[in-house]
Write an enzyme that holds these catalytic residues in place. Structure first.
Site, mmCIF file in Angstrom:
data_model
loop_
_atom_site.group_PDB
_atom_site.id
_atom_site.type_symbol
_atom_site.label_atom_id
_atom_site.label_comp_id
_atom_site.label_asym_id
_atom_site.label_seq_id
_atom_site.Cartn_x
_atom_site.Cartn_y
_atom_site.Cartn_z
ATOM 1 N N MET A 1 -37.227 -52.434 10.001
ATOM 2 C CA MET A 1 -36.306 -51.521 10.649
ATOM 3 C C MET A 1 -35.891 -50.456 9.651
ATOM 4 S SD MET A 1 -33.079 -54.134 10.821
ATOM 5 C CE MET A 1 -31.639 -53.188 10.381
ATOM 6 N N HIS B 1 -37.396 -56.859 2.073
ATOM 7 C CA HIS B 1 -35.950 -56.904 2.225
ATOM 8 C C HIS B 1 -35.548 -58.338 2.557
ATOM 9 C CE1 HIS B 1 -36.356 -52.471 3.726
ATOM 10 N NE2 HIS B 1 -36.492 -52.578 2.413
ATOM 11 N N ASP C 1 -37.262 -47.082 5.345
ATOM 12 C CA ASP C 1 -37.662 -47.354 3.971
ATOM 13 C C ASP C 1 -39.177 -47.549 3.894
ATOM 14 O OD1 ASP C 1 -37.275 -47.851 1.222
ATOM 15 O OD2 ASP C 1 -37.230 -50.008 1.552
ATOM 16 N N SER D 1 -39.853 -55.456 5.978
ATOM 17 C CA SER D 1 -38.420 -55.664 6.165
ATOM 18 C C SER D 1 -38.180 -56.806 7.145
ATOM 19 C CB SER D 1 -37.776 -54.362 6.655
ATOM 20 O OG SER D 1 -36.375 -54.491 6.752
ATOM 21 N N THR D 2 -37.222 -56.614 8.032
ATOM 22 C CA THR D 2 -36.843 -57.657 8.979
ATOM 23 C C THR D 2 -38.050 -58.148 9.780
ATOM 24 O OG1 THR D 2 -34.714 -56.559 9.198
ATOM 25 C CG2 THR D 2 -35.255 -58.200 10.852
#
Length: 210
Positions: free
Chosen positions: A192, A98, A195, A71-72
């Site tokens: 973050m 993401h 998920d 993700s991030t």
């Protein structure tokens, strides 16, 4: 979210250890040692262990694909991971990242210039090739489906977001657990939210490695 995500791993816990969140920019060396000691204490209490190289126990031919969720902050971590792999990597790598649609193609171009492995945006109906990396396109879930002959192919869909995101790591990992079972290896990287946490559990329950 973190405590909730690991509750299935550390079951039966009767207490929670808490330390004040530090400012790592100015954190003193002795404070970092306190955190390391606390983490070691927790692992020992739970009869866990930390291997210097967990991958050392993985046998050649044990897995049919690697599934990565990130993700991030993920692009730099992905680049570092992929750049450490040889061009003859023995299985395909499928990634749910993401990312906004403005950046997905730019990410692919950047990784192709900075890794040894060919990197692509995944496409429906394509059988992934060993030594190739496939990213879920922005705003599409990426899953794997069986072809009925002990193989699998990739599929994209626009089902509802899961964990508020699409693509979702859980969606990819759940399909990996259902189709590849013990032949799936999953890696969950920086990010973050939660998920991918449930997906790791599913792959583990199916006999795979996380």
């Amino acid at each position: 979210l973190f405590v909730k995500s690991i509750s299935k791993v550390f079951t039966g816990s009767s207490k929670i250890k808490i330390m004040e969140k530090p400012s790592f920019i100015s954190c003193a060396q002795h404070k970092l040692k306190e955190y390391a000691a606390l983490f070691q204490e927790i692992l020992e209490e739970k009869n866990c262990f930390v291997q210097e190289n967990p991958a050392a126990n993985i046998k050649k031919g044990q897995f049919d694909a690697v599934f990565i969720g990130v993700s991030t902050g993920g692009p730099a971590a992905i680049q570092k991971l992929l750049s450490g792999l040889n061009g003859d990597f023995p299985v395909p790598i499928l990634i749910a990242q993401h990312i906004d649609s403005v950046f997905d193609k730019s990410l692919i171009d950047w990784l192709n210039k900075n890794t040894r492995l060919p990197v692509h945006l995944a496409e429906s109906g394509v059988v992934p090739k060993k030594g190739n990396v496939y990213f879920a396109p922005a705003d599409f879930h990426l899953v794997v489906k069986t072809d009925g002959a002990n193989g699998f192919y990739m599929d994209l869909n626009k089902d509802e977001p899961v964990n508020f995101v699409r693509p979702s790591v859980d969606v990819l990992f759940f399909s990996a657990a259902n189709v590849l079972k013990k032949k799936a290896l999953a890696v969950l990287l920086t990010g973050m939210g939660n998920d991918g946490a449930s997906g790791c559990v599913k792959i583990k329950e199916a006999g795979g490695y996380t």
